[in-house]
Write an enzyme that holds these catalytic residues in place. Structure first.
Site, mmCIF file in Angstrom:
data_model
loop_
_atom_site.group_PDB
_atom_site.id
_atom_site.type_symbol
_atom_site.label_atom_id
_atom_site.label_comp_id
_atom_site.label_asym_id
_atom_site.label_seq_id
_atom_site.Cartn_x
_atom_site.Cartn_y
_atom_site.Cartn_z
ATOM 1 N N LYS A 87 -0.636 -0.843 14.571
ATOM 2 C CA LYS A 87 0.544 0.115 14.763
ATOM 3 C C LYS A 87 1.007 -0.102 16.057
ATOM 4 C CE LYS A 87 0.479 2.406 11.181
ATOM 5 N NZ LYS A 87 0.073 3.608 10.826
ATOM 6 N N LYS A 119 1.519 -6.092 -0.888
ATOM 7 C CA LYS A 119 1.428 -4.934 -1.973
ATOM 8 C C LYS A 119 2.650 -4.099 -1.726
ATOM 9 C CE LYS A 119 -0.879 -1.703 1.042
ATOM 10 N NZ LYS A 119 -1.836 -0.616 1.123
ATOM 11 N N LYS A 140 5.885 2.062 1.034
ATOM 12 C CA LYS A 140 6.946 2.800 1.185
ATOM 13 C C LYS A 140 8.115 2.506 1.976
ATOM 14 C CE LYS A 140 4.058 6.978 0.648
ATOM 15 N NZ LYS A 140 3.231 7.953 1.135
#
Length: 329
Positions: A111, A194, A197
């Site tokens: 992050k 994968k 969102k």
């Protein structure tokens, strides 16, 4: 019954990956376990959502959870911020979480790399808040994907550390749980990785048919097999994997045979895949829209979940405070 806890951040609509990788198993779990499924709105604050967006996203995820089949009579479905006990337990656990171990977590480093202008303390202490979510309900099992395995290990570490420091056998040490089956990884439409969102590679449960068709027709493929029985490339295997969860097995086998014989037509594959996805998502989308329009029902579900979750969380926090030494005068 054993207790299971799982949460999802309200940072975007549920997609096929969420459904087949998690929610489908939740539907089985709620029949046989004491389940707590929450919407992790505290966690979403690390990305500084606008207040209107935050509330709207929480509302949408709640409607989608319910439309997908989660039952508030069978499981406790609640909003994380409705439990102030979670925030207090997070504070207490933070006192025994150390800077070095938090800085070494993979999720924090990733992050920090992706958002270098927003490396806030919430990102650093994310594993502590996640631990609070889990152990406040004394969960013994936590469904996690590969990307969260390290954070669950941190939860186990914090629970063990509390028990050791205060010389108690209080917190249950949670175990990873995948319902006894290998986790299903639903790929995205971009050829690798994968479904996500925010990656722009997903199909959402609430998505309209026209949008689904457009996305699937633009999905990454390859130049096609040049020899019979060639190995299937990753982009095509991704499309086969999607077809595996939404299409009739005979349809999938036919396209696999066509690939092996070098007669496959990717346009036909995509058209069929798009229609099968639409057939799967349409009844769910209709339920989502109906539930999202029913303010009274959403308030009722949120209130029921808050009440049930609060009963358990308040008991845990009261006992934790006593163990630490907070006592009334």
């Amino acid at each position: 019954m054993e207790t299971v806890v799982s949460g999802i951040r309200p940072t975007g609509n549920l997609h096929l990956g969420n459904y087949f990788g998690a929610v489908k198993n939740f539907l089985k779990m709620q029949e046989n376990y004491n389940c707590y499924f929450f919407i992790a709105d505290y966690h979403s604050l690390t990305t500084h959502p606008h207040p209107a967006d935050l509330h709207g996203n929480v509302r949408q995820i709640l409607a989608e959870y319910l439309a997908a089949g989660l039952d508030p009579e069978k499981a406790t479905i609640y909003i994380q911020s409705d439990l102030p006990e979670v925030a207090e337990l997070n504070l207490l656990l933070n006192m025994n979480a150390y800077l070095g171990e938090l800085e070494r977590t993979t999720s924090f480093k990733e992050k920090a790399r992706k958002q270098p202008d927003n490396v806030n303390a919430g990102l650093l202490t994310y594993p502590v808040l996640m631990a609070s979510d889990i152990i406040i309900h004394q969960a013994s099992k936590v469904p996690v994907g590969k990307d969260q395995e390290q954070n669950l290990e941190m939860t186990r570490k914090f629970a063990n550390r509390f028990n050791r420091i205060y010389e108690v056998d209080y917190f249950t040490i949670p175990q990873p749980f995948n319902f006894g089956e290998s986790l299903i990884k639903i790929p995205g439409l971009d050829g690798t990785g994968k479904m996500g969102k925010s990656e722009g590679n997903g199909i959402f449960l609430a998505e309209e048919p026209a949008s689904i068709r457009k996305k699937v027709m633009k999905a990454v493929t390859d130049s096609g097999p040049s020899e019979p029985n060639s190995p299937v490339s990753e982009p095509i295997q991704n499309l086969f994997t999607l077809m595996e969860v939404v299409s009739d097995p005979a349809v999938l086998e036919q396209f696999k045979e066509d690939y092996a014989k070098c007669t496959i037509r990717y346009g036909d594959l995509k058209k069929k895949l798009a229609e099968d996805i639409i057939n799967f998502t349409t009844p769910v989308r209709e339920k989502i829209n109906a539930i999202a329009a029913d303010d009274a029902y959403l308030r009722k579900v949120a209130a029921l979940g808050r009440e049930k979750a609060h009963e358990n969380a308040s008991k845990t926090l009261k006992e934790v405070r006593e163990i630490i030494g907070f006592k009334p005068f």
